[in-house]
Design an enzyme around this catalytic site. Sequence first.
Site, short mmCIF file in Angstrom:
data_model
loop_
_atom_site.label_atom_id
_atom_site.label_comp_id
_atom_site.label_asym_id
_atom_site.label_seq_id
_atom_site.Cartn_x
_atom_site.Cartn_y
_atom_site.Cartn_z
N LYS A 1 -2.30 4.10 -6.54
CA LYS A 1 -3.30 4.25 -5.47
C LYS A 1 -3.46 5.73 -5.17
CE LYS A 1 -2.21 3.55 -0.90
NZ LYS A 1 -2.58 4.87 -0.36
N GLU B 1 -8.39 1.66 5.43
CA GLU B 1 -7.39 1.83 6.50
C GLU B 1 -8.07 2.24 7.80
OE1 GLU B 1 -4.00 4.32 5.56
OE2 GLU B 1 -3.33 4.35 7.66
O1 KIV Z 1 1.65 5.20 2.26
C1 KIV Z 1 1.26 4.12 2.66
O2 KIV Z 1 2.03 3.23 3.04
C2 KIV Z 1 -0.18 3.90 2.70
C3 KIV Z 1 -0.68 2.85 3.62
C4 KIV Z 1 -0.63 3.33 5.02
C5 KIV Z 1 -2.04 2.43 3.27
O3 KIV Z 1 -0.90 4.59 2.06
#
Ligand code: KIV
Length: 287
Positions: A117, A186
């Site tokens: 991600k 988010e």
């Molecule tokens: O780092 C994380 O846990 C995230 C979430 C807040 C989406 O990116």
Amino acid sequence: MDAKKKLSIHELAKMKREGRKIAWLTAYDYPTARFAEEAGLDLLLVGDSLGMCVYGYEGTVPVTMEQCIVHCQAVRRGAPNTFVIGDMPFMSYQQSDQDAVANAGRFLKEAMVDAIKLEGGRRVISRIRAILDAGMVVCGHIGLTPQSSGQLGGHKAQGRTTESARALIEDALAIEEAGAQFLLLEAVPPEVAGFIARRLSIPVYGIGAGPECDGQLLIVSDLIGQFQAFTPKFVKKYADVAGVVTAAMKAYTADVRKGAFPAEEHCYHMLEGEEAGFRELERKYGK
Ligand code: KIV
């Protein structure tokens, strides 16, 4: 009992088409990953939120690739049959497409995650394309993007004005068009998130983005009541781990101080027939 089967990107896409919501959580360590797999979570994110939840930093910016890889490895060992997403930390992809591909590749080669991600919309489209071209699975992340919270003026919900909602919609369309397999929103109003989830064909998941997303993510440390520095509005606490652990530690400390621990059942004894030899030692070395 049959081992749990890891979901594929095709099954996740089918679940969206069939309106079946998925539940995911962050995880940072082996025991939590084991609990999550046992509990039947669909996805796990080894988020750079580990900076706050594990290391006590004020934000995610100081988190390094090395920290992310080590925690992804632990989670992979704990949840071998769950789809795991590694989170690219600040400055692991911002500088060039080459950096982005090399660092995304490390998550797969060294920690065997299933996807990565990265934060950002149109401005990271070439990074997303480059990682996809290298054969990896990508989850986009827009809305409140903690790595650029300075530019956002703090950890603030996004998409609350028409202009900001337009920017989110355009980012979401660009991410889908680039070929990303999932999108995470988010801290976005439910009406905007719901529109994006319906408009896109890829699964659109939410954290603080209302009930109309195709699935929900929460930070595990918030869910179990372990992280105490602050609690975002969108969190629902399902347990009070901080309370349980502190109470256990207090009880242990009190037991030790009053001599109630260890008790007989916590002690090892000498093997049968060795007592006489030990009494000999006591005589020899005693004062
Ligand atoms: O780092 C994380 O846990 C995230 C979430 C807040 C989406 O990116």
